[in-house]
Design a protein around this motif. Structure first.
Motif, PDB file in Angstrom:
ATOM      1  N   GLU A 168      -8.418 -76.923 -14.061  1.00 51.31           N
ATOM      2  CA  GLU A 168      -8.597 -75.482 -14.147  1.00 51.31           C
ATOM      3  C   GLU A 168      -9.174 -75.104 -15.501  1.00 51.31           C
ATOM      4  O   GLU A 168      -8.840 -75.692 -16.526  1.00 51.31           O
ATOM      5  CB  GLU A 168      -7.253 -74.761 -13.962  1.00 51.31           C
ATOM      6  N   TRP A 169      -9.972 -74.073 -15.491  1.00 48.37           N
ATOM      7  CA  TRP A 169     -10.553 -73.556 -16.706  1.00 48.37           C
ATOM      8  C   TRP A 169      -9.486 -72.809 -17.514  1.00 48.37           C
ATOM      9  O   TRP A 169      -8.661 -72.082 -16.959  1.00 48.37           O
ATOM     10  CB  TRP A 169     -11.703 -72.613 -16.359  1.00 48.37           C
ATOM     11  N   VAL A 170      -9.533 -72.990 -18.852  1.00 49.26           N
ATOM     12  CA  VAL A 170      -8.576 -72.347 -19.752  1.00 49.26           C
ATOM     13  C   VAL A 170      -9.256 -71.334 -20.668  1.00 49.26           C
ATOM     14  O   VAL A 170      -8.783 -70.211 -20.828  1.00 49.26           O
ATOM     15  CB  VAL A 170      -7.851 -73.403 -20.612  1.00 49.26           C
ATOM     16  N   ALA A 171     -10.363 -71.745 -21.296  1.00 49.93           N
ATOM     17  CA  ALA A 171     -11.018 -70.868 -22.260  1.00 49.93           C
ATOM     18  C   ALA A 171     -12.423 -71.383 -22.538  1.00 49.93           C
ATOM     19  O   ALA A 171     -12.699 -72.565 -22.335  1.00 49.93           O
ATOM     20  CB  ALA A 171     -10.217 -70.808 -23.564  1.00 49.93           C
ATOM     21  N   SER A 172     -13.286 -70.485 -23.021  1.00 53.21           N
ATOM     22  CA  SER A 172     -14.666 -70.859 -23.344  1.00 53.21           C
ATOM     23  C   SER A 172     -15.093 -70.221 -24.652  1.00 53.21           C
ATOM     24  O   SER A 172     -14.692 -69.090 -24.958  1.00 53.21           O
ATOM     25  CB  SER A 172     -15.629 -70.392 -22.250  1.00 53.21           C
ATOM     26  N   SER A 173     -15.941 -70.954 -25.377  1.00 59.44           N
ATOM     27  CA  SER A 173     -16.491 -70.458 -26.639  1.00 59.44           C
ATOM     28  C   SER A 173     -18.011 -70.574 -26.578  1.00 59.44           C
ATOM     29  O   SER A 173     -18.552 -71.654 -26.356  1.00 59.44           O
ATOM     30  CB  SER A 173     -15.949 -71.300 -27.803  1.00 59.44           C
ATOM     31  N   PHE A 174     -18.679 -69.428 -26.792  1.00 65.98           N
ATOM     32  CA  PHE A 174     -20.135 -69.393 -26.776  1.00 65.98           C
ATOM     33  C   PHE A 174     -20.650 -69.007 -28.158  1.00 65.98           C
ATOM     34  O   PHE A 174     -19.897 -68.506 -28.998  1.00 65.98           O
ATOM     35  CB  PHE A 174     -20.635 -68.367 -25.747  1.00 65.98           C
ATOM     36  N   ALA A 175     -21.933 -69.226 -28.384  1.00 65.52           N
ATOM     37  CA  ALA A 175     -22.562 -68.795 -29.625  1.00 65.52           C
ATOM     38  C   ALA A 175     -22.363 -67.293 -29.795  1.00 65.52           C
ATOM     39  O   ALA A 175     -22.229 -66.563 -28.818  1.00 65.52           O
ATOM     40  CB  ALA A 175     -24.046 -69.135 -29.601  1.00 65.52           C
ATOM     41  N   GLY A 176     -22.339 -66.862 -31.037  1.00 64.16           N
ATOM     42  CA  GLY A 176     -22.158 -65.441 -31.295  1.00 64.16           C
ATOM     43  C   GLY A 176     -20.722 -65.008 -31.183  1.00 64.16           C
ATOM     44  O   GLY A 176     -20.427 -63.825 -30.997  1.00 64.16           O
ATOM     45  N   SER A 177     -19.802 -65.971 -31.296  1.00 68.55           N
ATOM     46  CA  SER A 177     -18.363 -65.682 -31.269  1.00 68.55           C
ATOM     47  C   SER A 177     -17.914 -65.035 -29.963  1.00 68.55           C
ATOM     48  O   SER A 177     -16.975 -64.234 -29.945  1.00 68.55           O
ATOM     49  CB  SER A 177     -17.972 -64.788 -32.456  1.00 68.55           C
ATOM     50  N   ILE A 178     -18.586 -65.349 -28.887  1.00 69.66           N
ATOM     51  CA  ILE A 178     -18.186 -64.846 -27.573  1.00 69.66           C
ATOM     52  C   ILE A 178     -17.172 -65.816 -26.994  1.00 69.66           C
ATOM     53  O   ILE A 178     -17.445 -67.007 -26.874  1.00 69.66           O
ATOM     54  CB  ILE A 178     -19.404 -64.710 -26.655  1.00 69.66           C
ATOM     55  N   ILE A 179     -16.012 -65.285 -26.659  1.00 71.76           N
ATOM     56  CA  ILE A 179     -14.899 -66.118 -26.212  1.00 71.76           C
ATOM     57  C   ILE A 179     -14.269 -65.482 -24.978  1.00 71.76           C
ATOM     58  O   ILE A 179     -14.140 -64.255 -24.904  1.00 71.76           O
ATOM     59  CB  ILE A 179     -13.844 -66.254 -27.328  1.00 71.76           C
ATOM     60  N   TYR A 180     -13.869 -66.332 -24.049  1.00 73.90           N
ATOM     61  CA  TYR A 180     -13.164 -65.880 -22.847  1.00 73.90           C
ATOM     62  C   TYR A 180     -11.920 -66.749 -22.657  1.00 73.90           C
ATOM     63  O   TYR A 180     -11.927 -67.935 -22.968  1.00 73.90           O
ATOM     64  CB  TYR A 180     -14.053 -65.998 -21.609  1.00 73.90           C
ATOM     65  N   TYR A 181     -10.868 -66.128 -22.120  1.00 77.90           N
ATOM     66  CA  TYR A 181      -9.618 -66.844 -21.847  1.00 77.90           C
ATOM     67  C   TYR A 181      -9.171 -66.585 -20.422  1.00 77.90           C
ATOM     68  O   TYR A 181      -9.351 -65.476 -19.890  1.00 77.90           O
ATOM     69  CB  TYR A 181      -8.511 -66.376 -22.788  1.00 77.90           C
ATOM     70  N   ALA A 182      -8.539 -67.583 -19.835  1.00 77.59           N
ATOM     71  CA  ALA A 182      -7.864 -67.374 -18.564  1.00 77.59           C
ATOM     72  C   ALA A 182      -6.682 -66.435 -18.791  1.00 77.59           C
ATOM     73  O   ALA A 182      -6.074 -66.446 -19.868  1.00 77.59           O
ATOM     74  CB  ALA A 182      -7.380 -68.704 -17.999  1.00 77.59           C
ATOM     75  N   ASP A 183      -6.352 -65.655 -17.789  1.00 77.51           N
ATOM     76  CA  ASP A 183      -5.261 -64.696 -17.933  1.00 77.51           C
ATOM     77  C   ASP A 183      -3.953 -65.387 -18.302  1.00 77.51           C
ATOM     78  O   ASP A 183      -3.134 -64.816 -19.037  1.00 77.51           O
ATOM     79  CB  ASP A 183      -5.070 -63.914 -16.629  1.00 77.51           C
ATOM     80  N   SER A 184      -3.761 -66.598 -17.832  1.00 78.69           N
ATOM     81  CA  SER A 184      -2.497 -67.299 -18.054  1.00 78.69           C
ATOM     82  C   SER A 184      -2.274 -67.675 -19.516  1.00 78.69           C
ATOM     83  O   SER A 184      -1.139 -67.957 -19.911  1.00 78.69           O
ATOM     84  CB  SER A 184      -2.441 -68.559 -17.192  1.00 78.69           C
ATOM     85  N   VAL A 185      -3.327 -67.692 -20.321  1.00 76.97           N
ATOM     86  CA  VAL A 185      -3.187 -68.096 -21.718  1.00 76.97           C
ATOM     87  C   VAL A 185      -3.569 -66.981 -22.689  1.00 76.97           C
ATOM     88  O   VAL A 185      -3.396 -67.137 -23.914  1.00 76.97           O
ATOM     89  CB  VAL A 185      -4.030 -69.353 -22.034  1.00 76.97           C
ATOM     90  N   LYS A 186      -4.055 -65.877 -22.163  1.00 73.08           N
ATOM     91  CA  LYS A 186      -4.508 -64.787 -23.031  1.00 73.08           C
ATOM     92  C   LYS A 186      -3.345 -64.302 -23.899  1.00 73.08           C
ATOM     93  O   LYS A 186      -2.238 -64.073 -23.417  1.00 73.08           O
ATOM     94  CB  LYS A 186      -5.049 -63.655 -22.157  1.00 73.08           C
ATOM     95  N   GLY A 187      -3.608 -64.166 -25.189  1.00 69.06           N
ATOM     96  CA  GLY A 187      -2.577 -63.734 -26.114  1.00 69.06           C
ATOM     97  C   GLY A 187      -1.762 -64.869 -26.693  1.00 69.06           C
ATOM     98  O   GLY A 187      -1.010 -64.674 -27.656  1.00 69.06           O
ATOM     99  N   ARG A 188      -1.868 -66.061 -26.117  1.00 69.71           N
ATOM    100  CA  ARG A 188      -1.107 -67.214 -26.610  1.00 69.71           C
ATOM    101  C   ARG A 188      -2.021 -68.297 -27.181  1.00 69.71           C
ATOM    102  O   ARG A 188      -1.630 -68.989 -28.128  1.00 69.71           O
ATOM    103  CB  ARG A 188      -0.271 -67.824 -25.479  1.00 69.71           C
ATOM    104  N   PHE A 189      -3.193 -68.462 -26.607  1.00 65.12           N
ATOM    105  CA  PHE A 189      -4.126 -69.495 -27.048  1.00 65.12           C
ATOM    106  C   PHE A 189      -5.299 -68.841 -27.776  1.00 65.12           C
ATOM    107  O   PHE A 189      -5.680 -67.702 -27.471  1.00 65.12           O
ATOM    108  CB  PHE A 189      -4.679 -70.268 -25.848  1.00 65.12           C
TER     109      PHE A 189
END
Length: 113
Positions: A46-67
């Motif tokens: 399962e996907w957890v989080a992603s980091s893109f150029a330009g400091s664009i970041i996404y998190y799965a809801d299950s880890v948002k706020g913790r990771f």
């Protein structure tokens, strides 16, 4: 390209923290997108989080706020800081470039009392 290499896993009690590292050699790492995934026993990856150029970041809801993801572009490394760990976070954690290329070995995270 060379395989990614994950490290930093271990055993931790609930509420504890770990920092995972992902080394992903790349011609220009600044523009290399990296994602973290986890795979629990008997489950699909399962996907957890992603980091893109330009400091664009996404998190799965299950880890948002913790990771939290951070990058050290000079050393081709992406970190995953994991706080407030829960038993359900127990899994093998993998990183990969986006689009995905060859998978690394992963690093085991076990959260248990």
């Amino acid at each position: 390209q060379e395989r990614v290499v994950e490290s930093g896993g271990g055993f931790v009690q609930p509420g504890g923290s770990l920092r995972l590292s992902c080394v992903a050699p790349a011609v220009d790492f600044r523009f290399t997108a990296i994602a973290w995934y986890h795979q629990a026993p008997g489950q699909q990856r399962e996907w957890v989080a992603s980091s893109f150029a330009g400091s664009i970041i996404y998190y799965a809801d299950s880890v948002k706020g913790r990771f939290a993801i951070s990058r050290d572009n000079a050393n081709h490394t992406v970190f995953l800081q994991m706080n407030a760990l829960k038993p359900e976070d127990t899994a093998v954690y993998y990183c990969n470039r986006i689009p995905n290329q060859a998978w690394g070995q992963g690093t085991q995270v076990t959260v248990s009392s």
